[in-house]
Each structure stands twice: as C-alpha cells, then as structure tokens.
Design a protein around this motif. Structure first.
Motif, mmCIF file in Angstrom:
data_model
loop_
_atom_site.group_PDB
_atom_site.id
_atom_site.type_symbol
_atom_site.label_atom_id
_atom_site.label_comp_id
_atom_site.label_asym_id
_atom_site.label_seq_id
_atom_site.Cartn_x
_atom_site.Cartn_y
_atom_site.Cartn_z
ATOM 1 N N HIS A 95 2.628 3.938 6.661
ATOM 2 C CA HIS A 95 1.392 5.259 7.127
ATOM 3 C C HIS A 95 2.541 5.387 8.023
ATOM 4 C CE1 HIS A 95 -2.589 4.492 6.206
ATOM 5 N NE2 HIS A 95 -2.182 3.706 4.880
ATOM 6 N N CYS B 38 -8.554 3.959 -0.586
ATOM 7 C CA CYS B 38 -8.383 5.306 -2.002
ATOM 8 C C CYS B 38 -9.635 5.412 -2.067
ATOM 9 C CB CYS B 38 -7.529 3.783 -2.744
ATOM 10 S SG CYS B 38 -7.424 4.293 -4.060
ATOM 11 N N PRO B 39 -9.212 6.460 -2.238
ATOM 12 C CA PRO B 39 -10.910 7.642 -2.514
ATOM 13 C C PRO B 39 -11.501 6.769 -4.277
ATOM 14 C CG PRO B 39 -8.604 8.875 -2.797
ATOM 15 C CD PRO B 39 -7.878 7.434 -2.524
ATOM 16 N N ALA B 40 -10.646 6.364 -4.424
ATOM 17 C CA ALA B 40 -11.714 6.005 -6.595
ATOM 18 C C ALA B 40 -11.269 4.650 -6.449
ATOM 19 C CB ALA B 40 -10.293 6.871 -6.957
ATOM 20 N N PRO C 65 -6.899 -4.534 -1.329
ATOM 21 C CA PRO C 65 -5.662 -3.892 -2.472
ATOM 22 C C PRO C 65 -6.061 -2.263 -2.371
ATOM 23 C CG PRO C 65 -7.396 -5.097 -3.055
ATOM 24 C CD PRO C 65 -7.642 -5.542 -2.130
ATOM 25 N N PHE C 66 -6.743 -2.036 -1.326
ATOM 26 C CA PHE C 66 -7.487 -0.131 -1.486
ATOM 27 C C PHE C 66 -7.263 0.351 -0.482
ATOM 28 C CE2 PHE C 66 -9.280 -1.644 -5.357
ATOM 29 C CZ PHE C 66 -9.879 -0.846 -6.243
ATOM 30 N N LEU D 252 0.865 -1.043 0.118
ATOM 31 C CA LEU D 252 0.062 0.168 -0.248
ATOM 32 C C LEU D 252 0.651 1.403 -0.002
ATOM 33 C CD1 LEU D 252 -3.016 -1.406 2.829
ATOM 34 C CD2 LEU D 252 -2.852 -1.636 -0.200
ATOM 35 N N ARG E 172 -6.896 6.634 4.965
ATOM 36 C CA ARG E 172 -6.383 7.009 4.053
ATOM 37 C C ARG E 172 -7.321 5.689 3.015
ATOM 38 N NH1 ARG E 172 -3.260 10.859 5.467
ATOM 39 N NH2 ARG E 172 -3.167 10.782 3.496
HETATM 40 C C1 HEM Z 1 -6.394 -0.436 -9.551
HETATM 41 C C2 HEM Z 1 -6.278 1.189 -9.311
HETATM 42 C C3 HEM Z 1 -6.020 1.180 -7.651
HETATM 43 C C4 HEM Z 1 -5.774 0.598 -6.981
HETATM 44 C C5 HEM Z 1 -5.226 -0.700 -6.239
HETATM 45 C C6 HEM Z 1 -5.428 1.799 -5.848
HETATM 46 C C7 HEM Z 1 -4.844 1.651 -4.486
HETATM 47 C C8 HEM Z 1 -4.868 2.475 -3.825
HETATM 48 C C9 HEM Z 1 -3.893 2.467 -2.657
HETATM 49 C C10 HEM Z 1 -3.115 1.123 -2.073
HETATM 50 C C11 HEM Z 1 -4.243 3.536 -1.721
HETATM 51 C C12 HEM Z 1 -3.051 4.108 -0.027
HETATM 52 C C13 HEM Z 1 -4.285 3.052 1.006
HETATM 53 C C14 HEM Z 1 -3.566 3.366 2.154
HETATM 54 O O1 HEM Z 1 -3.003 3.929 2.665
HETATM 55 O O2 HEM Z 1 -4.022 2.868 2.598
HETATM 56 C C15 HEM Z 1 -4.321 4.327 -2.249
HETATM 57 C C16 HEM Z 1 -4.375 5.627 -2.189
HETATM 58 C C17 HEM Z 1 -4.863 7.111 -3.207
HETATM 59 N N1 HEM Z 1 -4.938 6.595 -4.729
HETATM 60 FE FE1 HEM Z 1 -5.910 4.721 -5.106
HETATM 61 N N2 HEM Z 1 -5.854 2.876 -6.158
HETATM 62 C C18 HEM Z 1 -6.409 2.546 -7.530
HETATM 63 C C19 HEM Z 1 -7.385 3.323 -8.338
HETATM 64 C C20 HEM Z 1 -7.157 5.100 -8.097
HETATM 65 C C21 HEM Z 1 -7.448 5.592 -8.701
HETATM 66 C C22 HEM Z 1 -7.979 5.955 -10.565
HETATM 67 C C23 HEM Z 1 -7.579 7.456 -8.049
HETATM 68 C C24 HEM Z 1 -7.718 8.785 -8.859
HETATM 69 C C25 HEM Z 1 -8.791 9.392 -9.520
HETATM 70 C C26 HEM Z 1 -6.495 7.370 -6.693
HETATM 71 C C27 HEM Z 1 -6.839 8.114 -5.719
HETATM 72 C C28 HEM Z 1 -6.236 7.566 -4.867
HETATM 73 C C29 HEM Z 1 -5.344 8.332 -3.827
HETATM 74 C C30 HEM Z 1 -5.652 10.487 -3.895
HETATM 75 C C31 HEM Z 1 -5.012 8.549 -2.252
HETATM 76 C C32 HEM Z 1 -4.797 8.517 -1.291
HETATM 77 C C33 HEM Z 1 -5.083 8.528 -0.410
HETATM 78 C C34 HEM Z 1 -4.913 9.211 1.176
HETATM 79 O O3 HEM Z 1 -3.859 9.071 1.274
HETATM 80 O O4 HEM Z 1 -6.061 9.662 1.738
HETATM 81 N N3 HEM Z 1 -6.499 5.587 -6.976
HETATM 82 N N4 HEM Z 1 -5.096 3.982 -3.703
#
Ligand code: HEM
Length: 165
Positions: free
Chosen positions: A27, A100-102, A92-93, A24, A98
């Motif tokens: 943190h 993943c907002p998406a 996975p997200f 991920l 925190r």
């Molecule tokens: C298969 C697609 C995706 C996967 C597997 C994924 C996975 C993740 C993971 C594991 C994190 C970190 C969560 C944590 O710290 O515990 C994250 C954070 C984030 N993701 Fe995704 N993500 C994907 C697609 C996207 C897309 C398409 C966007 C934007 C359009 C996006 C925007 C973000 C943002 C802004 C964060 C930071 C959130 C924060 O720290 O508060 N992600 N994502």
C-alpha cells in the motif's frame, strides 16, 4: 456446508497459519503520516505482515500449531472476524477499503473444494514422504516440498489408487 463448522474452522486455520500472501499487496500512503510511532513519507510504501499477525502469541494460543478447534465457540458456532472490522487478529484477505473484493467467493470455493476432496477421496501419506508444511515464496506462498499423497476414491466403482504429486 453451513452445518459443517469444523470444515469452516479447517479452512480458517489454513488461512491463519499459511496465508497465501504473507505481505498482502503493498500500500502507498497519500500524505506524510505516522504509523505506530514511525514516520512514513508521502508516497512511501507500507506492507502489512499478515503471516505474523496470524501468529501473534499475544492473540493466539500455541500459534504455530494447526488447531481448527480454536475457531469453534460454544454451541458449535465458528467465531472469528477475518475482515478486520472488529479488531485485527488475522487478515488473509487484507482489511479496510482495499480488502479482497472476492472474500465471500474465495471462502465459499475453499470450503466447497475441501469438502469435495475429503468426501470423494481418502487421503494418506506416501510412505517415506511425510507431509512437510514448510513454505516457499513464489507469486503467492506455496509448499516448499510439494504435497505427495496416496489418494483413494471412496466410492467403490472408482476404486483405483492415484498418486498425486
Ligand atoms: C484464497 C483466495 C484469496 C485470497 C487469500 C486473497 C487475498 C487477497 C489480498 C490479501 C488482497 C490485497 C488486500 C490488501 O491490499 O490489503 C487481495 C486483493 C484483491 N483480490 Fe483477492 N484473494 C483471494 C481470491 C481472490 C479471487 C478469487 C479474486 C477474483 C475473483 C480476487 C480478487 C482480488 C482483487 C480484484 C483484489 C484487489 C482489490 C483492490 O486493490 O481494491 N481475489 N486479495
């Protein structure tokens, strides 16, 4: 796509077995704390190994096998919680504040992408170049041996063979 449970199950199994981010995002703890019996000092970094969580043999039967059927419950419903709100089985997200907002957008796109690729093309192995799902760590986790496939358009008017590398 809502009426295609196996499609969703394939996407979920891909995310379980091959999450794009094994650890991920890192943190940081804001206070001295204790986690699973370990003392973590203030400002210490904690990584969550999502890949290992998704392969835990205490949770998943035959965890190393790619078996989308594991997500299909009775009545053809897809049963799983990937947000970690009902227990951590695969994340996975990420999970919690925190996460993943998406997540919704990403799941929709993954399903949409896969369904179109399968609907439009027939996918075959390239002779002598079998698909190897070993992983390699780059910014995200990618295929160690990039996919080579014979891709044949299903519609007759576009029927010429492409080779993707
Ligand atoms: C298969 C697609 C995706 C996967 C597997 C994924 C996975 C993740 C993971 C594991 C994190 C970190 C969560 C944590 O710290 O515990 C994250 C954070 C984030 N993701 Fe995704 N993500 C994907 C697609 C996207 C897309 C398409 C966007 C934007 C359009 C996006 C925007 C973000 C943002 C802004 C964060 C930071 C959130 C924060 O720290 O508060 N992600 N994502």
């Amino acid at each position: 796509m809502k009426k295609m449970p196996y499609l969703k199950a394939v996407v979920l199994e891909g995310l379980r077995r091959h999450p794009p981010g094994h650890l991920l995002l890192p943190h940081r703890v804001t206070e001295d704390t204790e986690l699973g019996g370990y003392k973590v000092p203030k400002k210490g970094t904690v990584n969550f190994n999502a890949a290992e969580i998704g392969r835990d043999p205490r949770v998943w039967e035959e965890p190393m096998e790619f078996k989308p059927e594991r997500f299909i419950g009775e009545g053809e419903e897809v049963e799983v919680d990937i947000t970690g709100s009902r227990g951590i089985k695969m994340i996975p997200f990420g999970a919690g504040r925190r996460i993943c907002p998406a997540i919704g957008l990403a799941m929709l796109h993954l399903e949409y992408f896969v369904v179109n690729m399968v609907n439009e093309f027939e996918w075959k192995e390239v002779e002598g170049d079998e698909v190897d799902l070993s992983e390699k760590l780059e910014f995200t986790v990618v295929m160690k041996y990039p996919l080579k496939a014979r891709v044949v358009p299903r519609r007759r008017r576009r029927r010429h063979i492409l080779v993707m590398a």
